[in-house]
Design a protein around this motif. Structure first.
Motif, short mmCIF file in Angstrom:
data_model
loop_
_atom_site.label_atom_id
_atom_site.label_comp_id
_atom_site.label_asym_id
_atom_site.label_seq_id
_atom_site.Cartn_x
_atom_site.Cartn_y
_atom_site.Cartn_z
N SER A 22 0.81 -1.22 0.00
CA SER A 22 0.00 0.00 0.00
C SER A 22 0.85 1.27 0.00
N ALA A 23 2.13 1.17 0.37
CA ALA A 23 2.98 2.37 0.42
C ALA A 23 3.09 3.01 -0.96
N GLY A 24 3.32 2.18 -1.99
CA GLY A 24 3.43 2.73 -3.34
C GLY A 24 2.14 3.35 -3.81
N LEU A 25 1.00 2.70 -3.51
CA LEU A 25 -0.30 3.25 -3.90
C LEU A 25 -0.58 4.56 -3.16
N PHE A 42 1.10 -4.64 -10.68
CA PHE A 42 2.54 -4.39 -10.66
C PHE A 42 3.22 -5.19 -9.55
N TYR A 43 2.50 -5.40 -8.46
CA TYR A 43 2.97 -6.28 -7.39
C TYR A 43 3.15 -7.70 -7.92
N MET A 44 2.19 -8.17 -8.72
CA MET A 44 2.29 -9.50 -9.32
C MET A 44 3.45 -9.55 -10.32
N LEU A 45 3.61 -8.51 -11.10
CA LEU A 45 4.73 -8.47 -12.05
C LEU A 45 6.07 -8.55 -11.32
N CYS A 191 8.28 10.09 -12.40
CA CYS A 191 9.19 9.42 -11.47
C CYS A 191 8.44 8.92 -10.23
N VAL A 192 7.49 9.73 -9.75
CA VAL A 192 6.71 9.30 -8.58
C VAL A 192 5.92 8.03 -8.91
N PHE A 193 5.30 7.99 -10.08
CA PHE A 193 4.54 6.80 -10.47
C PHE A 193 5.47 5.60 -10.62
N ALA A 200 5.67 -1.52 -5.19
CA ALA A 200 4.77 -2.66 -5.31
C ALA A 200 5.54 -3.90 -5.74
N ALA A 201 6.51 -3.73 -6.62
CA ALA A 201 7.32 -4.86 -7.08
C ALA A 201 8.19 -5.41 -5.95
N VAL A 202 8.70 -4.54 -5.09
CA VAL A 202 9.46 -5.01 -3.93
C VAL A 202 8.59 -5.92 -3.07
N ALA A 203 7.35 -5.48 -2.83
CA ALA A 203 6.42 -6.32 -2.07
C ALA A 203 6.18 -7.64 -2.77
N GLY A 204 6.11 -7.63 -4.10
CA GLY A 204 5.89 -8.87 -4.84
C GLY A 204 7.05 -9.83 -4.72
#
Length: 318
Positions: A22-25, A42-45, A191-193, A200-204
């Motif tokens: 949720s931090a990225g969102l 993006f988390y799944m990716l 850059c923020v996006f 999200a990818a780190v979480a994935g």
């Protein structure tokens, strides 16, 4: 007491995993006002790229490279897709990100198939760090805790204590003024996006070996992430952390204690009907806490929207 400690640790791990996602969102929404429905995709990716990279370069390189790749893809999506849609309002943004989520899911199934892939934790952390009443606590769970804490501390420091963070926050409220000072506002938003999708990818990558890496993983956590940021307060980083921990502990304790609703109602003075077999409330009285555990976060969200629409923990700012 031992069961309490185990549940506290498990709930902490679950909550901090939710925070990593949720931090990225939260970052994207607070800086851009975009509620990204494709964030869980993006988390799944991140999990799938991490799995693929780990086959050739190991888990640690996957943890570094996968977020960079996904963050770059997120920046491209913002530059050539979301930026064009943004001018048409929030409804167009929601439709665009929803369609993007479906596209990513289909792409994942095309390249990796519909079955779960064997993404395993690193061997260096594949051991029990300590145990509580015979319940082993893996070192990998402790690693997840420290990664989530590092992400929170790093984001909070960058956004509140550095020049870059001040420019980002100023660009949200006063974009024309920031642009007049010589800063490239569209580049800042891109850059923020990209950073939000990279988080999200780190979480994935972190969660893939524990929760499983499969095409439905975005759907499994996507809705609960939105619950987290609503309860914590849209755009509030600290609120997202507190709400993640609260939801993590609620779901963990609800699943661990098989207490019946009848026991709870009897404890507060509500008597059970004498003729339970013919009572229209017989199914209601047989419900247990573990059965309603999965819906408790959504009930919390509904109550939050009714009584505190800005979130439980939001006080304005980060």
């Amino acid at each position: 007491m031992d069961l309490l400690l185990v549940n506290l640790i498990d709930g902490l791990v679950t909550g901090l995993l939710l925070f990593m996602l949720s931090a990225g969102l939260t970052l994207i929404f607070s800086m851009m006002g975009v509620l990204n429905f494709a964030h869980a995709s993006f988390y799944m990716l991140g999990a799938y790229f991490g799995y693929q990279i780990s086959l050739y370069m190991g888990f640690w390189m996957a943890l570094v490279c996968a977020p960079v790749i996904v963050g770059f893809l997120g920046a491209v999506v913002e530059r050539y897709g979301l930026r064009r849609v943004h001018q048409h309002g929030h409804v167009a943004e929601l439709i665009f990100t929803f369609g993007l989520a479906l596209l990513i899911e289909e792409a994942v199934q095309f390249f990796w198939g519909k079955s779960q892939v064997p993404f395993m934790p690193p061997q260096a952390l594949d051991f029990a760090l300590f145990s509580i009443a015979g319940n082993a606590v893996p070192a990998y769970k402790v690693f997840m805790i420290f990664v989530a804490i590092a992400i929170f501390a790093g984001l909070l420091f960058v956004l509140t204590k550095t020049r870059i963070g001040m420019i980002i926050q100023a660009a949200l409220s006063f974009p024309r003024t920031v642009e007049a000072l010589g800063h490239n506002v569209p580049l800042i938003f891109m850059c923020v996006f990209g950073v939000g999708t990279a988080l999200a990818a780190v979480a994935g990558v972190i969660a893939g070996p524990v929760l499983g890496t499969f095409p439905g993983m975005a759907f499994a956590l996507g809705s609960i992430v939105f619950v987290t940021i609503v309860v914590g307060g849209l755009g509030s980083l600290s609120g997202a952390l507190y709400a993640s921990l609260l939801i993590g502990w609620i779901t963990t304790f609800a699943a661990s204690y098989d207490v019946g609703l009848a026991d709870i109602l009897n404890a507060i003075g509500v008597d059970q009907p004498l003729d339970m077999r013919n009572s229209p409330w017989r199914d209601f009285w047989s419900i247990t806490l573990s059965q309603v555990g999965p819906i408790l976060p959504y009930l919390l969200m509904v109550l939050t929207l009714i009584f505190r629409p800005h979130g439980l923990f939001r006080k304005g700012g980060l």
